[in-house]
Design a protein around this motif. Structure first.
Motif, PDB file in Angstrom:
ATOM      1  N   THR A 108     -18.737  62.233  76.052  1.00 60.28           N
ATOM      2  CA  THR A 108     -19.348  61.724  74.814  1.00 60.28           C
ATOM      3  C   THR A 108     -18.333  61.611  73.689  1.00 60.28           C
ATOM      4  O   THR A 108     -18.645  61.079  72.637  1.00 60.28           O
ATOM      5  CB  THR A 108     -20.481  62.658  74.349  1.00 60.28           C
ATOM      6  N   LEU A 109     -17.098  62.118  73.902  1.00 62.52           N
ATOM      7  CA  LEU A 109     -16.125  62.093  72.801  1.00 62.52           C
ATOM      8  C   LEU A 109     -15.540  60.693  72.636  1.00 62.52           C
ATOM      9  O   LEU A 109     -15.134  60.058  73.596  1.00 62.52           O
ATOM     10  CB  LEU A 109     -14.997  63.099  73.064  1.00 62.52           C
ATOM     11  N   VAL A 110     -15.534  60.234  71.392  1.00 65.59           N
ATOM     12  CA  VAL A 110     -15.018  58.902  71.071  1.00 65.59           C
ATOM     13  C   VAL A 110     -13.931  59.046  70.021  1.00 65.59           C
ATOM     14  O   VAL A 110     -14.121  59.753  69.030  1.00 65.59           O
ATOM     15  CB  VAL A 110     -16.158  58.012  70.533  1.00 65.59           C
ATOM     16  N   GLU A 111     -12.811  58.384  70.265  1.00 65.79           N
ATOM     17  CA  GLU A 111     -11.701  58.502  69.324  1.00 65.79           C
ATOM     18  C   GLU A 111     -11.955  57.673  68.077  1.00 65.79           C
ATOM     19  O   GLU A 111     -12.425  56.539  68.148  1.00 65.79           O
ATOM     20  CB  GLU A 111     -10.401  58.022  69.992  1.00 65.79           C
ATOM     21  N   GLU A 112     -11.632  58.242  66.923  1.00 66.61           N
ATOM     22  CA  GLU A 112     -11.777  57.503  65.667  1.00 66.61           C
ATOM     23  C   GLU A 112     -10.553  57.718  64.807  1.00 66.61           C
ATOM     24  O   GLU A 112      -9.966  58.800  64.830  1.00 66.61           O
ATOM     25  CB  GLU A 112     -13.005  58.010  64.897  1.00 66.61           C
ATOM     26  N   ALA A 113     -10.194  56.684  64.053  1.00 71.67           N
ATOM     27  CA  ALA A 113      -9.069  56.835  63.139  1.00 71.67           C
ATOM     28  C   ALA A 113      -9.550  57.641  61.944  1.00 71.67           C
ATOM     29  O   ALA A 113     -10.601  57.340  61.378  1.00 71.67           O
ATOM     30  CB  ALA A 113      -8.568  55.472  62.697  1.00 71.67           C
ATOM     31  N   HIS A 157      -7.079  45.041  70.131  1.00 74.11           N
ATOM     32  CA  HIS A 157      -6.582  46.397  70.279  1.00 74.11           C
ATOM     33  C   HIS A 157      -6.037  46.906  68.948  1.00 74.11           C
ATOM     34  O   HIS A 157      -5.199  46.257  68.337  1.00 74.11           O
ATOM     35  CB  HIS A 157      -5.479  46.384  71.349  1.00 74.11           C
ATOM     36  N   ALA A 158      -6.573  48.031  68.494  1.00 74.18           N
ATOM     37  CA  ALA A 158      -6.056  48.656  67.273  1.00 74.18           C
ATOM     38  C   ALA A 158      -4.968  49.629  67.684  1.00 74.18           C
ATOM     39  O   ALA A 158      -5.218  50.556  68.443  1.00 74.18           O
ATOM     40  CB  ALA A 158      -7.175  49.382  66.538  1.00 74.18           C
ATOM     41  N   ALA A 159      -3.743  49.409  67.162  1.00 66.70           N
ATOM     42  CA  ALA A 159      -2.595  50.197  67.627  1.00 66.70           C
ATOM     43  C   ALA A 159      -2.725  51.666  67.253  1.00 66.70           C
ATOM     44  O   ALA A 159      -2.143  52.531  67.899  1.00 66.70           O
ATOM     45  CB  ALA A 159      -1.316  49.615  67.041  1.00 66.70           C
ATOM     46  N   ASP A 160      -3.501  51.976  66.198  1.00 71.02           N
ATOM     47  CA  ASP A 160      -3.567  53.372  65.787  1.00 71.02           C
ATOM     48  C   ASP A 160      -4.562  54.204  66.596  1.00 71.02           C
ATOM     49  O   ASP A 160      -4.714  55.391  66.377  1.00 71.02           O
ATOM     50  CB  ASP A 160      -3.843  53.499  64.287  1.00 71.02           C
ATOM     51  N   LEU A 161      -5.243  53.590  67.543  1.00 75.11           N
ATOM     52  CA  LEU A 161      -6.088  54.369  68.458  1.00 75.11           C
ATOM     53  C   LEU A 161      -5.428  54.341  69.828  1.00 75.11           C
ATOM     54  O   LEU A 161      -4.868  53.327  70.229  1.00 75.11           O
ATOM     55  CB  LEU A 161      -7.499  53.772  68.565  1.00 75.11           C
ATOM     56  N   THR A 162      -5.532  55.459  70.552  1.00 76.91           N
ATOM     57  CA  THR A 162      -4.844  55.515  71.842  1.00 76.91           C
ATOM     58  C   THR A 162      -5.659  54.874  72.968  1.00 76.91           C
ATOM     59  O   THR A 162      -5.112  54.516  73.990  1.00 76.91           O
ATOM     60  CB  THR A 162      -4.537  56.971  72.232  1.00 76.91           C
ATOM     61  N   GLY A 163      -6.959  54.748  72.781  1.00 74.21           N
ATOM     62  CA  GLY A 163      -7.821  54.221  73.847  1.00 74.21           C
ATOM     63  C   GLY A 163      -7.443  52.795  74.245  1.00 74.21           C
ATOM     64  O   GLY A 163      -6.825  52.065  73.474  1.00 74.21           O
ATOM     65  N   ALA A 164      -7.826  52.404  75.461  1.00 81.10           N
ATOM     66  CA  ALA A 164      -7.542  51.050  75.934  1.00 81.10           C
ATOM     67  C   ALA A 164      -8.452  50.063  75.213  1.00 81.10           C
ATOM     68  O   ALA A 164      -9.531  50.427  74.749  1.00 81.10           O
ATOM     69  CB  ALA A 164      -7.775  50.968  77.433  1.00 81.10           C
ATOM     70  N   ALA A 165      -7.999  48.786  75.118  1.00 83.94           N
ATOM     71  CA  ALA A 165      -8.834  47.751  74.520  1.00 83.94           C
ATOM     72  C   ALA A 165     -10.161  47.714  75.268  1.00 83.94           C
ATOM     73  O   ALA A 165     -10.196  47.834  76.487  1.00 83.94           O
ATOM     74  CB  ALA A 165      -8.133  46.403  74.620  1.00 83.94           C
ATOM     75  N   GLY A 166     -11.248  47.576  74.536  1.00 82.03           N
ATOM     76  CA  GLY A 166     -12.557  47.508  75.181  1.00 82.03           C
ATOM     77  C   GLY A 166     -13.245  48.856  75.268  1.00 82.03           C
ATOM     78  O   GLY A 166     -14.430  48.918  75.586  1.00 82.03           O
ATOM     79  N   SER A 167     -12.534  49.957  74.987  1.00 84.07           N
ATOM     80  CA  SER A 167     -13.190  51.262  75.020  1.00 84.07           C
ATOM     81  C   SER A 167     -14.087  51.395  73.788  1.00 84.07           C
ATOM     82  O   SER A 167     -13.922  50.659  72.807  1.00 84.07           O
ATOM     83  CB  SER A 167     -12.161  52.379  75.061  1.00 84.07           C
ATOM     84  N   VAL A 168     -15.020  52.324  73.868  1.00 84.81           N
ATOM     85  CA  VAL A 168     -16.009  52.459  72.794  1.00 84.81           C
ATOM     86  C   VAL A 168     -15.345  52.611  71.425  1.00 84.81           C
ATOM     87  O   VAL A 168     -15.681  51.920  70.472  1.00 84.81           O
ATOM     88  CB  VAL A 168     -16.942  53.659  73.086  1.00 84.81           C
ATOM     89  N   GLY A 169     -14.372  53.512  71.353  1.00 78.55           N
ATOM     90  CA  GLY A 169     -13.706  53.750  70.075  1.00 78.55           C
ATOM     91  C   GLY A 169     -13.000  52.511  69.559  1.00 78.55           C
ATOM     92  O   GLY A 169     -13.082  52.167  68.389  1.00 78.55           O
TER      93      GLY A 169
END
Ligand code: TYD
Ligand code: MG
Length: 459
Positions: free
Chosen positions: A32-37, A175-187
């Motif tokens: 359930t964890l989602v990365e956020e800037a 893709h937002a470079a400041d998030l580590t998740g892959a493009a298309g991920s929830v975050g």
């Protein structure tokens, strides 16, 4: 400038963690964890903000919304009269359904009308987009394109070019470079949509965000995207078929009961304004065929529902539904067997809405039941030259229940010479009212046999 580290928030309980865990330490839920800037902390005390005087609703000056018309009448109607500057529209649909085609055509028309446009694609190269645009009518080739997946570059270009209308195809590829998740991920999807929304509102850009749908039919990415945007459109149909419907699932500037019908041709999407006439004209007079008076948004639409019942070697036998819900078919078959004496038993049952149209409303039940009964008995439903029209929801005790807008459905059936249509009790003038499924069957099928005006053919 050193950026604050990102934070991982649980989408179930809101618990925050400095790094990603498979399981939330707050509520124990998995994945359930989602990365956020992390937004930079605001300087100064919160109390520095000045209070604002609220305005009485009656005194609010409502500016008339200036709409940008795409000149695709069906699209404009579903939008509620065109695109609203500064608004975000999410267009969802399965791959290959025609989202890029529809948005390219809309931008082409807007460019042709002298509007500043921009087509951002993270999915296809500029050359691929050009190949598509060459097939399309109008000024599709006049639209400037940007093939890019980096969010910062897209935002910078939007700020510099200041288009009035922009298409982002698709939100899952940026893709937002400041998030580590892959493009298309929830975050990522949430961040991309959020940053684009802020820019669009600030610069008054109308943005059409294209989004993919998952296998289950939900818009991919988080549901939160649906909250973020002003309007959610769903483009549906079957890829191999030509007809597609466009529906509004949410619309802050118009009604959600509108739907548009399109046909995919060699030269792009063509609006189908007389869909009922097409479908009735194509309807067959054979066992297993009836016409459903359906509602597509606020418009009535006549579509042909076909069924085939054939002996099966499989256990359990096949139940195949195209264009209607499979569970609804199971329910209709159960009620047919239990309350109307039409058992499909061990036979394979196929039900199909002709033309690849999807009808997701309970009013389709009766058409499915009559088509299956007509196929199972090998008799043509109705007595005359014309197909028989019907609508109504089937209850578990075999009763026919009323559905929305009976008068519009009956008027549409009458317009194409299909009156009287078989309908639930209380439907009104122009209907053969039937309180139960058994009564409806009698009106549709027993009548045909008794009068014998149509020779019964084997299915
Ligand atoms: P596309 O818009 O690329 O779908 P999406 O963006 O939703 O994935 O188009 C889908 C299909 O439509 C593609 O397989 C080719 C077909 N098509 C036509 O039949 N005629 C046309 O004029 C165009 C542009 C596409
Ligand atoms: Mg596409």
């Amino acid at each position: 400038m050193a950026r604050a580290p990102n934070v991982f928030t649980c989408s179930a309980c809101g618990h925050e963690a400095p790094k990603w865990h498979g399981r939330c330490l707050g509520c124990g839920e998995w994945n359930t964890l989602v990365e956020e800037a992390r937004a930079p902390a605001r300087a100064g005390p919160a109390s520095a903000a000045q209070p604002v005087r609220p305005v009485r609703l009656a005194d609010v000056q409502a500016a008339k919304l200036a709409r940008l018309t795409t000149s695709i009448a069906e699209l404009d109607r579903v939008l509620g009269g065109g695109l609203v500057p500064g608004s975000l529209v999410l267009l969802g649909g399965a791959p290959g359904i025609g989202k890029s085609t529809l948005t390219s055509m809309a931008l082409g028309n807007l460019a042709g009308a002298g509007r500043r446009t921009l087509y951002v694609s993270g999915e296809e190269s500029a050359a691929q987009i050009k190949l598509r645009a060459q097939r399309l009518p109008g000024a599709a080739l006049e639209v400037p394109v940007l093939a890019e997946t980096d969010l910062e570059t897209v935002l910078a270009t939007l700020a510099a070019e200041r288009p009035e209308v922009c298409v982002v195809d698709s939100v899952q590829t940026l893709h937002a470079a400041d998030l580590t998740g892959a493009a298309g991920s929830v975050g990522q999807v949430r961040e991309v949509a959020d940053r684009i929304t802020r820019l669009a509102k600030a610069r008054d850009i109308a943005v059409l965000l294209v989004g993919h749908v998952t296998k289950e039919g939900a818009l991919a990415g988080p549901r939160v995207l649906e909250h973020l945007v002003d309007c959610v459109l769903q483009f549906e149909g079957e890829r191999e078929r030509t007809y597609r419907t466009l529906r509004a699932l949410k619309n802050r500037f118009g009604s959600t009961s509108e739907a548009g019908v399109f046909e995919m041709r060699q030269g792009g999407l063509v609006e189908v304004q007389d869909a009922s006439a097409r479908f009735v004209g194509e309807a067959t007079r054979a066992p297993g065929s009836v016409v459903l008076a359906a509602m597509e948004g606020s418009r009535p639409l006549l579509v042909e529902v076909q069924a085939l019942v054939s002996p099966s070697e499989l256990v359990p036998p096949r139940r195949i539904a195209n264009g209607i819900d499979r569970n609804r078919l199971a329910l209709v078959l159960a009620v047919l067997g239990r309350h109307a004496g039409v058992g499909a038993g061990g036979a394979d049952v196929f039900v199909n809405v002709a033309g690849g149209v999807r009808v997701d409303e309970p009013g389709a039940d009766l058409a499915v039941a009559l088509a299956v009964a007509s196929a199972a008995r090998g008799v043509v439903a109705g007595a005359g030259e014309r197909p028989i029209a019907c609508f109504g929801e089937i209850g578990l005790t075999g009763e026919l229940r009323s559905v929305a807008h009976p008068e519009r459905r009956l008027a549409e059936a009458a317009k194409f010479g299909l009156a009287p249509a078989i309908a639930p009790a209380g439907a009104g003038r122009g209907a053969t009212e039937a309180p139960t499924l058994r009564a409806a069957l009698k009106a549709a099928i027993a009548g045909a046999q008794r009068r014998g005006s149509v020779p019964a053919k084997a299915a």
